[in-house]
Design a protein around this motif. Structure first.
Motif, PDB file in Angstrom:
ATOM      1  N   THR A   1      20.703  19.589  21.871  1.00  0.00           N
ATOM      2  CA  THR A   1      19.559  20.484  21.776  1.00  0.00           C
ATOM      3  C   THR A   1      20.038  21.799  21.165  1.00  0.00           C
ATOM      4  OG1 THR A   1      19.946  21.378  23.993  1.00  0.00           O
ATOM      5  CG2 THR A   1      18.449  19.484  23.815  1.00  0.00           C
ATOM      6  N   GLY A   2      19.090  22.619  20.751  1.00  0.00           N
ATOM      7  CA  GLY A   2      19.471  23.911  20.208  1.00  0.00           C
ATOM      8  C   GLY A   2      18.572  24.327  19.064  1.00  0.00           C
ATOM      9  N   PRO A   3      18.734  25.558  18.585  1.00  0.00           N
ATOM     10  CA  PRO A   3      17.926  26.038  17.468  1.00  0.00           C
ATOM     11  C   PRO A   3      18.252  25.290  16.178  1.00  0.00           C
ATOM     12  CG  PRO A   3      19.656  27.625  18.011  1.00  0.00           C
ATOM     13  CD  PRO A   3      19.667  26.587  19.079  1.00  0.00           C
ATOM     14  N   ALA A   4      17.312  25.315  15.259  1.00  0.00           N
ATOM     15  CA  ALA A   4      17.462  24.586  14.007  1.00  0.00           C
ATOM     16  C   ALA A   4      18.623  25.113  13.180  1.00  0.00           C
ATOM     17  CB  ALA A   4      16.164  24.669  13.205  1.00  0.00           C
ATOM     18  N   ARG A   5      19.348  24.187  12.554  1.00  0.00           N
ATOM     19  CA  ARG A   5      20.376  24.550  11.593  1.00  0.00           C
ATOM     20  C   ARG A   5      19.782  24.493  10.188  1.00  0.00           C
ATOM     21  NH1 ARG A   5      26.171  22.105  13.553  1.00  0.00           N
ATOM     22  NH2 ARG A   5      26.866  24.004  12.502  1.00  0.00           N
TER      23      ARG A   5
ATOM     24  N   ASP B 257      15.180  22.188  18.542  1.00  0.00           N
ATOM     25  CA  ASP B 257      14.236  22.480  19.620  1.00  0.00           C
ATOM     26  C   ASP B 257      12.817  22.712  19.123  1.00  0.00           C
ATOM     27  OD1 ASP B 257      16.244  22.209  21.474  1.00  0.00           O
ATOM     28  OD2 ASP B 257      16.543  24.371  21.788  1.00  0.00           O
ATOM     29  N   ASP B 258      12.691  23.302  17.936  1.00  0.00           N
ATOM     30  CA  ASP B 258      11.350  23.553  17.400  1.00  0.00           C
ATOM     31  C   ASP B 258      10.825  22.389  16.564  1.00  0.00           C
ATOM     32  OD1 ASP B 258      12.901  23.717  15.131  1.00  0.00           O
ATOM     33  OD2 ASP B 258      12.369  25.791  14.648  1.00  0.00           O
ATOM     34  N   ARG B 259      11.619  21.289  16.508  1.00  0.00           N
ATOM     35  CA  ARG B 259      11.254  20.072  15.764  1.00  0.00           C
ATOM     36  C   ARG B 259      11.153  20.297  14.254  1.00  0.00           C
ATOM     37  NH1 ARG B 259       9.066  15.819  18.875  1.00  0.00           N
ATOM     38  NH2 ARG B 259       9.082  16.277  21.092  1.00  0.00           N
TER      39      ARG B 259
ATOM     40  N   GLU C 142       7.353  19.157  24.988  1.00  0.00           N
ATOM     41  CA  GLU C 142       7.919  20.444  25.373  1.00  0.00           C
ATOM     42  C   GLU C 142       9.364  20.617  24.913  1.00  0.00           C
ATOM     43  OE1 GLU C 142       4.578  19.136  27.454  1.00  0.00           O
ATOM     44  OE2 GLU C 142       6.569  18.220  27.581  1.00  0.00           O
ATOM     45  N   GLY C 143       9.932  19.579  24.308  1.00  0.00           N
ATOM     46  CA  GLY C 143      11.296  19.672  23.804  1.00  0.00           C
ATOM     47  C   GLY C 143      12.343  19.065  24.706  1.00  0.00           C
ATOM     48  N   GLY C 144      11.927  18.557  25.852  1.00  0.00           N
ATOM     49  CA  GLY C 144      12.871  17.907  26.749  1.00  0.00           C
ATOM     50  C   GLY C 144      13.169  16.480  26.324  1.00  0.00           C
ATOM     51  N   VAL C 145      13.929  15.784  27.157  1.00  0.00           N
ATOM     52  CA  VAL C 145      14.310  14.405  26.861  1.00  0.00           C
ATOM     53  C   VAL C 145      13.963  13.533  28.057  1.00  0.00           C
ATOM     54  CG1 VAL C 145      16.189  12.856  26.210  1.00  0.00           C
ATOM     55  CG2 VAL C 145      16.212  15.218  25.424  1.00  0.00           C
TER      56      VAL C 145
END
Length: 284
Positions: A29-33, A62-64, A96-99
């Motif tokens: 998970t994490g912010p977009a690269r 995380d923001d897809r 919501e971004g979870g798994v």
């Protein structure tokens, strides 16, 4: 030294491939690269001889906004002859971004269809059924879910089947249903809990493809011992860790993942390292 392995009995792949998890975010998970960097890393990986890419539709920022499968398709499609792309189903992202872990066999078809669409293919080379996230859920049956994937294999949507995050019991159960081409568990020079499972795979000619082959930031790579061998070879600790994986069994494949061109070059250079008996003794 790296060489080819016949995945599933009919797909030759170099024993050092590429893991795509860190293309979309710097971890699970994490912010977009930066997507352009991700595409550049993929193209360079193929140039350096990586013909086995490991991915999953749930490898997203995380923001897809950035998705590993999209980057693979954008960078490499139409795919070069001989490129093998493996993916996994089981975990799925929530809105919501979870798994969440998929336990309903009927829920696997939409996940397979998502991978087919996002990768731009009519058939997936290798699909792992992943159960649990980090540690194998001992005693949990994989039969119903593996049967669902085996049925899609019979339909022609999947070429080969694999298992991820499992134990020897899971492997034995799955093999009564359909052939298993590969097993992917958490294993590296500093975490050797699955030595028995590796031996089972070696005996059956099944590929053993560790995730987090360089520790994944959650465990070390045996510290001073690996550093000593690295100094002897003029190599880095990650390179020796990859060389150790390849030396541990003829069925091991390494899929180090990175979003960095520099780290990619370093990882792929590990294929030229041959560990001596003295090195292996030091790493025991």
């Amino acid at each position: 030294m790296s060489d080819d392995f016949l995945l599933g009995g009919d797909l030759p792949v170099d024993r050092i491939g590429f893991g795509a998890m860190r293309l979309s975010a710097n971890g699970f998970t994490g912010p977009a690269r930066d997507p352009e960097t991700g595409r550049a890393v993929l193209r360079r990986a193929v140039e350096l001889g990586a013909d086995h890419i490991d991915t999953a539709a749930f490898y997203v920022s995380d923001d897809r906004a950035v998705r590993a499968n999209d980057l693979i398709r954008e960078a490499l499609h139409p795919y070069p002859a001989g490129l093998v792309i493996a993916t996994k189903v089981g975990p799925a992202r929530t809105p919501e971004g979870g798994v969440v872990q998929t336990v309903d066999p009927a829920a696997l078809r939409p996940l397979i269809e998502e991978n087919l669409e996002t990768l731009g293919v009519d058939r997936l080379d290798l699909v792992y059924l992943r159960i649990g996230l980090m540690e194998p859920p001992h005693g949990e049956s994989v039969a119903a879910r593996f049967e669902a994937l085996a049925a899609m294999r019979e339909e022609g949507l999947i070429r080969h089947l694999g298992l991820s995050n499992v134990d020897s019991g899971h492997l034995a159960e799955a093999r009564t249903i359909a052939p298993v081409a590969a097993v992917q568990n958490h294993f590296h020079a500093g975490k050797r809990d699955d030595a028995r499972l590796l031996a089972d795979c070696e005996e059956a000619g099944i590929a053993f493809v560790p995730f987090f082959p360089l520790g994944g930031g959650v465990s070390d790579l045996t510290g001073d011992r690996t550093a000593k061998v690295a100094e002897r070879h003029g190599a880095t600790v990650p390179q020796i860790a990859l060389a150790w994986l390849l030396a541990s069994s003829p069925v091991t494949l390494a899929i180090p993942g990175t979003g960095s061109l520099t780290h990619l070059e370093e990882n792929m250079a590990a294929r030229s390292i041959t560990l001596t008996p003295e090195d292996l003794s030091d790493l025991t």
